[in-house]
Design a protein around this motif. Structure first.
Motif, PDB file in Angstrom:
ATOM      1  N   PHE A  13     -16.059  24.154  30.060  1.00 41.80           N
ATOM      2  CA  PHE A  13     -14.812  23.514  30.480  1.00 41.80           C
ATOM      3  C   PHE A  13     -13.754  23.856  29.431  1.00 41.80           C
ATOM      4  O   PHE A  13     -14.093  24.103  28.272  1.00 41.80           O
ATOM      5  CB  PHE A  13     -14.997  21.992  30.595  1.00 41.80           C
ATOM      6  N   PRO A  14     -12.483  23.847  29.814  1.00 40.75           N
ATOM      7  CA  PRO A  14     -11.438  24.254  28.872  1.00 40.75           C
ATOM      8  C   PRO A  14     -11.345  23.379  27.613  1.00 40.75           C
ATOM      9  O   PRO A  14     -10.936  23.868  26.568  1.00 40.75           O
ATOM     10  CB  PRO A  14     -10.150  24.150  29.698  1.00 40.75           C
ATOM     11  N   ILE A  62     -19.845  32.798  33.151  1.00 43.95           N
ATOM     12  CA  ILE A  62     -20.772  32.852  32.017  1.00 43.95           C
ATOM     13  C   ILE A  62     -21.660  31.604  31.932  1.00 43.95           C
ATOM     14  O   ILE A  62     -22.482  31.497  31.034  1.00 43.95           O
ATOM     15  CB  ILE A  62     -20.022  33.083  30.683  1.00 43.95           C
ATOM     16  N   ASN A  63     -21.530  30.694  32.883  1.00 47.51           N
ATOM     17  CA  ASN A  63     -22.320  29.455  32.869  1.00 47.51           C
ATOM     18  C   ASN A  63     -23.645  29.678  33.602  1.00 47.51           C
ATOM     19  O   ASN A  63     -23.827  29.271  34.743  1.00 47.51           O
ATOM     20  CB  ASN A  63     -21.530  28.308  33.497  1.00 47.51           C
ATOM     21  N   GLU A  76      -4.841  32.918  31.801  1.00 48.30           N
ATOM     22  CA  GLU A  76      -5.293  34.308  31.765  1.00 48.30           C
ATOM     23  C   GLU A  76      -5.745  34.637  30.353  1.00 48.30           C
ATOM     24  O   GLU A  76      -5.175  34.164  29.381  1.00 48.30           O
ATOM     25  CB  GLU A  76      -4.164  35.247  32.200  1.00 48.30           C
ATOM     26  N   GLY A  77      -6.816  35.423  30.257  1.00 49.99           N
ATOM     27  CA  GLY A  77      -7.343  35.809  28.959  1.00 49.99           C
ATOM     28  C   GLY A  77      -8.402  34.848  28.428  1.00 49.99           C
ATOM     29  O   GLY A  77      -9.172  35.198  27.537  1.00 49.99           O
ATOM     30  N   ASN A  78      -8.467  33.638  28.989  1.00 52.53           N
ATOM     31  CA  ASN A  78      -9.490  32.690  28.573  1.00 52.53           C
ATOM     32  C   ASN A  78     -10.821  33.164  29.150  1.00 52.53           C
ATOM     33  O   ASN A  78     -10.908  33.473  30.343  1.00 52.53           O
ATOM     34  CB  ASN A  78      -9.134  31.286  29.093  1.00 52.53           C
ATOM     35  N   PRO A  79     -11.888  33.223  28.338  1.00 55.42           N
ATOM     36  CA  PRO A  79     -13.179  33.712  28.854  1.00 55.42           C
ATOM     37  C   PRO A  79     -13.777  32.828  29.954  1.00 55.42           C
ATOM     38  O   PRO A  79     -14.686  33.262  30.666  1.00 55.42           O
ATOM     39  CB  PRO A  79     -14.087  33.737  27.624  1.00 55.42           C
TER      40      PRO A  79
END
Length: 183
Positions: free
Chosen positions: A39-40, A139-140, A165-168
């Motif tokens: 989660f962010p 990726i989870n 954008e750009g956050n994995p």
């Protein structure tokens, strides 16, 4: 349409309405970096309580939603599992998703698939849904494994519009399952 589903049961689990006593353990779960890895951000107590209030309000209105998850044997709060309506817009919305968030101490016991399967059954049988989806960060791996265990099939990939954008975490996978064919 209002559905009165105060709780669901599985052999080991009770999916039930939220109680005020759940707020402390829920806040601890939402502040756990292991649980919130995909989660962010972690949630502080106020954010966690606000999320619980939104979940409770939706359930009071709809009669279904993200149930508090309790281990029958001990009465222990494990997190939540249930059905929700995603609030962002995408090609696959509006839809109903099945989701879960479980304390790290209870991972690996099959609770997420057990509870999520009960939610799928409820969604198809009681709500008459044609399809239920689930999605997570690409990726989870743990959540993807749960999706596959409960019979969801990969429908594709998308960029989550609420993650920068750009956050994995932005690349997501979408899984889904159609209602079983009727008699």
């Amino acid at each position: 349409m209002m559905h009165d589903c105060s709780s669901l049961e599985t052999p080991r689990l009770l999916l039930r309405p939220w109680r005020d006593a759940d707020l402390g353990p829920f806040a601890a779960l939402n502040a756990d970096p292991r649980v919130m890895e995909f989660f962010p951000a972690l949630l502080d107590r106020a954010q966690s309580d606000a999320l619980a209030a939104r979940i409770r309000a939706f359930m009071a209105d709809a009669g279904w939603g993200l149930w508090a998850l309790e281990l029958k044997e001990s009465g222990e709060f494990l997190g939540f599992t249930g059905l929700a309506r995603p609030v962002f817009e995408h090609v696959f919305t509006p839809c109903v998703e099945v989701g879960w968030r479980i304390t790290a101490a209870h991972w690996g016991h099959g609770y997420a698939p057990e509870a999520a399967t009960a939610c799928l059954d409820f969604g198809f049988r009681e709500l008459g849904l044609a399809e239920i989806v689930s999605f997570t960060s690409a990726i989870n791996v743990r959540s993807i494994r749960v999706m596959e265990k409960i019979g969801l099939e990969k429908r594709g990939e998308f960029e989550h519009p609420n993650i920068p954008e750009g956050n994995p975490l932005r690349p997501h996978v979408l899984y889904g399952k159609r209602a079983p064919a009727g008699p």
